[in-house]
Write an enzyme that holds these catalytic residues in place. Structure first.
Site, PDB file in Angstrom:
ATOM      1  N   HIS A  24      48.145  31.722  48.870  1.00 27.08           N
ATOM      2  CA  HIS A  24      46.703  32.447  48.967  1.00 27.08           C
ATOM      3  C   HIS A  24      46.105  31.562  50.064  1.00 27.08           C
ATOM      4  CE1 HIS A  24      42.161  33.250  48.810  1.00 27.08           C
ATOM      5  NE2 HIS A  24      42.397  31.991  49.251  1.00 27.08           N
ATOM      6  N   GLU A  25      45.965  29.990  50.173  1.00 26.33           N
ATOM      7  CA  GLU A  25      45.587  29.271  51.401  1.00 26.33           C
ATOM      8  C   GLU A  25      46.896  29.360  52.945  1.00 26.33           C
ATOM      9  OE1 GLU A  25      43.091  27.707  51.888  1.00 26.33           O
ATOM     10  OE2 GLU A  25      42.228  28.971  49.303  1.00 26.33           O
ATOM     11  N   HIS A  28      45.522  32.071  54.816  1.00 20.36           N
ATOM     12  CA  HIS A  28      44.157  31.432  56.240  1.00 20.36           C
ATOM     13  C   HIS A  28      44.412  30.816  57.064  1.00 20.36           C
ATOM     14  CE1 HIS A  28      41.073  33.430  53.122  1.00 20.36           C
ATOM     15  NE2 HIS A  28      41.442  32.424  52.261  1.00 20.36           N
TER      16      HIS A  28
END
Length: 441
Positions: A24-25, A28
């Site tokens: 997920h990170e 980003h």
């Protein structure tokens, strides 16, 4: 050995969760770097740092509490109206805004003025914030695909498990629970039995509509809409046999259209009179997509139903009430389920398949939850960027002055309230998972 397998299941789930968070990170991080935004930190977990390493301008690390993660971008919020980022106010709400603004400018270095998050166009900020949840969606898609097409689903099939002797309305619970329900009333013979349907027959067509072993819901719909004569094509001992039945109307349990039942609700429909056998069925790509869509719909409904689950959680913690099977579970509860999966007396492939399904569900939930348009979630930042784009386009159409970036920091008091609600709900779920957990048997 059971205790060891239970611990192994928890460990496997924990590793899968860490991978999901890191993935997920990474969404980003990669998009932020693509748009030249400076990212001082990329962290998996919260709390004290247990390992970190600097590479370039970013510190990569793992923290002690594996319940989330973050990247830190400079300039998440624009400066205040006076152009300052470190002003202080005696107002508690104003203080929240200024604290958030100041934190967004930590480690600001010469040359960073053009590398701050808020200076990027709204569509770029939307991409950066959406990339994290989207990575969870990609991972969920891959895991579900591996589950449905590789391992298969334990589901009802078109093979006959048992044949009813008579037609009993589904609402007659007393008769259904009896050892010999046909003796309790003047019930007619079941059309399936009269037609000669037998256990282990595999139905391949109903009134000309072909079905395969994974299409029980299709067969069920065809049966329910038919009252009167019907031709049932079955494979029996390697031979294809046509049977002829005369279906009658009966009160049956209402279904949700996807194979599930609606509790305590009944409809009048055509009735044949057999119970489908269960088996592991591999889906093709199209069927897998259909099943994923159904799973996503269920996920959205479950998310919307969360407030209504609070009383049940409260009673499960403080009144000793039974924990409902559809009760929300947190990461602790999910980890316990991972332990239960590995400790059950199941084939290894089924344990792995169930764990894959659990991690796929977690990633789908992370996507749906993070897309809520509320700060401090990713969806809140996306909503702020979209609103800024709308304001600027309206100003351009009406030839007004550019209103500038939308100051998401002004929503921080609301974000703190939302975060407080999330924390309280998480604490309640955690307590329920520890005191009165959902268990797999």
């Amino acid at each position: 050995m059971t205790g060891l397998m239970w611990a192994l299941g928890i460990a496997v789930f924990a590793v899968g969760l860490l991978v999901s968070i890191a993935w997920h990170e990474l969404g980003h991080l990669s998009t932020a770097k693509l748009f030249k935004i400076r990212v001082p930190q990329y962290m998996v977990g919260f709390g004290p740092t247990i390992w970190s390493r600097h590479k370039g301008e970013t510190e990569y690390g793992i923290k002690a509490i594996p319940l989330g993660g973050y990247i830190r971008m400079i300039g998440m919020f624009p400066p205040g109206d006076d152009g300052r980022v470190a002003a202080r106010s005696t107002s508690p709400f104003r203080g929240m805004i200024e604290d958030a603004r100041s934190a967004a400018y930590e480690e600001l270095q010469p040359g960073d003025e053009t590398r701050m998050f808020y200076t990027r166009k709204p569509w770029k900020r939307v991409i950066v914030m959406f990339a994290g949840p989207f990575m969870n969606l990609i991972l969920a898609f891959g895991l579900f695909l591996a589950l449905f097409m590789g391992f298969g689903l334990q589901t009802q099939t078109t093979t006959v498990g048992s044949v009813s002797d008579c037609v009993v309305p589904a609402s007659d619970t007393k008769a259904l629970k009896a050892k010999n329900p046909c003796a309790l009333g003047d019930y007619p013979a079941a059309p399936a039995k009269a037609a000669g349907l037998q256990q282990r027959d595999r139905i391949v067509a109903f009134n000309g509509v072909k079905v395969d072993d994974s299409q029980w819901t299709v067969l069920q719909k065809e049966i329910r809409k038919t009252i009167g004569p019907a031709t049932i094509t079955v494979v029996r001992d390697g031979r294809t046999v046509d049977l002829h039945a005369n279906l009658i109307a009966n009160k049956v349990v209402k279904t949700d259209g996807h194979g599930g039942i609606v509790k305590d609700q009944y409809v009048q429909a055509g009735f044949l009179g057999f119970t489908p056998a269960e088996g592991v069925v591999r889906l093709d790509f199209g069927q897998s997509l259909d099943h994923m869509a159904t799973t996503a719909e269920d996920g959205v409904r479950s998310l919307a139903a969360l407030p209504g689950k609070i009383p049940g959680l409260w009673n499960a913690v403080f009144s000793g009430a039974e924990r409902q099977p559809d009760s929300p579970v947190g990461m602790i509860g999910a980890a316990r389920l991972g332990g239960d999966i590995f400790s059950l007396p199941l084939p290894a492939t089924q344990k792995i398949a169930t764990m894959v399904g659990l991690l796929a569900g977690v990633n789908l939930a992370l996507f749906l939850f993070n897309m809520l348009p509320l700060l401090p979630l990713d969806g809140g930042h996306i909503a702020g960027a979209l609103w800024e784009s709308v304001r600027r386009n309206i100003a351009r159409v009406f030839r007004r002055a550019d209103p500038g970036p939308f100051d998401v920091a002004k929503l921080m008091p609301v974000a703190y309230v939302v975060a407080g609600i999330f924390i309280c709900f998480t604490a309640l779920v955690m307590a329920a998972d520890l005191i009165n957990p959902v268990r797999l048997t």
